[in-house]
Design an enzyme around this catalytic site. Structure first.
Site, PDB file in Angstrom:
ATOM      1  N   GLY A 168       0.793  -1.217   0.000  1.00 23.81           N
ATOM      2  CA  GLY A 168       0.000   0.000   0.000  1.00 23.81           C
ATOM      3  C   GLY A 168       0.826   1.269   0.000  1.00 23.81           C
ATOM      4  N   GLU A 217       3.266  -9.061  -2.073  1.00 22.88           N
ATOM      5  CA  GLU A 217       1.915  -9.601  -1.879  1.00 22.88           C
ATOM      6  C   GLU A 217       1.800 -11.097  -2.142  1.00 22.88           C
ATOM      7  OE1 GLU A 217       1.529  -5.240  -2.401  1.00 22.88           O
ATOM      8  OE2 GLU A 217       2.648  -6.811  -3.409  1.00 22.88           O
ATOM      9  N   ASP A 249      -0.725  -4.926  -6.095  1.00 22.86           N
ATOM     10  CA  ASP A 249      -1.907  -4.125  -6.391  1.00 22.86           C
ATOM     11  C   ASP A 249      -1.602  -2.656  -6.182  1.00 22.86           C
ATOM     12  OD1 ASP A 249      -1.791  -4.317  -3.597  1.00 22.86           O
ATOM     13  OD2 ASP A 249      -3.967  -4.408  -3.356  1.00 22.86           O
TER      14      ASP A 249
END
Length: 349
Positions: free
Chosen positions: A113, A136, A144
């Site tokens: 993130g 991830e 992502d």
């Protein structure tokens, strides 16, 4: 305490992540606050540029705060996680498309993130302590927050390598792979920030930049390009096994710890994005196909259990590394229909 400081200082809109004890992990509330500031400042004549930084010396942002996501998912409530990812991705898109210069100062760990907050701006700065990664696949997710776009644009096959292994990048490697633009010694960051606030001129970053210490990826690039050029995860594994050596052995050992479904989907996502298709909204929409399904049909909950909850480091993945059916990859990345990620104001509620 929301864990974030948002204010205007001089000519700059300032966003400071303020959870140093939690390595500035990004919470849902922080995502929403950043998104609101971006909307407010896009047309604000007092804001010439944005400066994004973080408190503490260990991390800019080590990832998303996934504790509540795990707890709700374990109870069969997938809605919270889906809302978190949906609104986080919309914030990532707004940041990527922000109409003014965005300077990010990323010390220590910048992962997951944190990449979505720090690596979509126009002037992405790293220093001596910077360590970037998209880890991830180790917890049953895929790169992502728009990270798949950066991986798809990376030189050669660095994207497949970094996405599947979660390898950490120092400052030179982050610049080579397209996660950062400039190396500025961290002792110079306070003065640089003041100048940006005073002038609103991002050229101060270019003037402060120097050459980073030597990285490791440039020397590994020929081997990475050779082994990670296949169409599927299986192709990559077969190539590594066919050419014994230190690089192949180390890489196979790393891949053995990762989630097979996540790795297979990561390779497929990067291939779908590469070339003219490399666009932020397309990347985020494809990522959301996976994360929307990650708890119910994927390995995310098991990955978090093994890594963070029980900490036994022994996840029981749903597929064997050498027996991952391509159909499983296709199913995780199928269009979501009415549940697809959209970016219009009308459905940001």
């Amino acid at each position: 305490m929301s864990g974030i400081s948002i204010r205007k200082t001089g000519r700059a809109g300032r966003i400071t992540l303020a959870r140093p004890k939690a390595l500035n992990a990004l919470s849902y509330a922080m995502c929403l606050e950043i998104d609101a500031a971006l909307k407010d400042w896009a047309d604000d004549p007092e804001v010439a540029l944005l400066v994004i930084d973080a408190e503490g010396d260990k991390a800019f942002c080590a990832g998303g705060d996934i504790a509540e996501m795990y707890e709700t998912g374990q109870n069969g409530d997938y809605g919270y996680g889906r809302r978190f990812w949906r609104d986080e991705y919309r914030m990532n898109a707004r940041l990527f498309e922000f109409p003014k210069p965005v300077v990010s100062l990323m010390q220590g760990y910048t992962m997951g993130g944190g990449v979505g907050v720090g690596c979509h701006g126009s002037h992405r700065v790293v220093g001596e302590s910077s360590q970037m990664a998209m880890p991830e696949c180790g917890i049953g997710l895929v790169p992502d927050v728009g990270g798949s776009l950066i991986l798809a644009r990376a030189p050669g096959r660095l994207g497949e390598y970094l996405g599947t292994t979660g390898a950490r990048m120092g400052p030179a490697d982050a610049i080579l792979a397209g996660f950062a633009d400039h190396f500025v010694p961290e002792a110079a960051w306070p003065a640089l920030t003041v100048r940006l606030e005073e002038t609103g001129d991002p050229s101060a970053v270019d003037e402060a930049a120097t050459a980073p210490p030597e990285g490791r990826l440039a020397a590994l690039a020929p081997a990475i390009d050779r082994h990670f050029a296949g169409e599927t995860l299986g192709d990559i594994l077969r190539s590594l096994r066919a050419e014994p050596g230190a690089f192949a052995e180390e890489t196979l050992s790393t891949l053995a710890r990762q989630c097979p479904l996540s790795m297979g989907c990561t390779v497929e996502m990067i291939h779908r994005l590469r070339g003219p298709a490399a666009e932020i909204r397309r990347a985020l929409e494809q990522e959301y196909r996976f994360t929307f399904r990650a708890m119910e049909k994927g390995d995310f909950l098991e990955g978090i259990r093994a890594a963070i909850i029980d900490k036994d480091k022994s996840p029981r993945w749903s597929h064997e590394r050498d027996a991952l059916p391509q159909l499983a990859v296709t199913q995780m990345l199928m269009p979501l229909g009415e549940d697809r990620l959209t970016f219009g104001e009308e459905d940001r509620a």
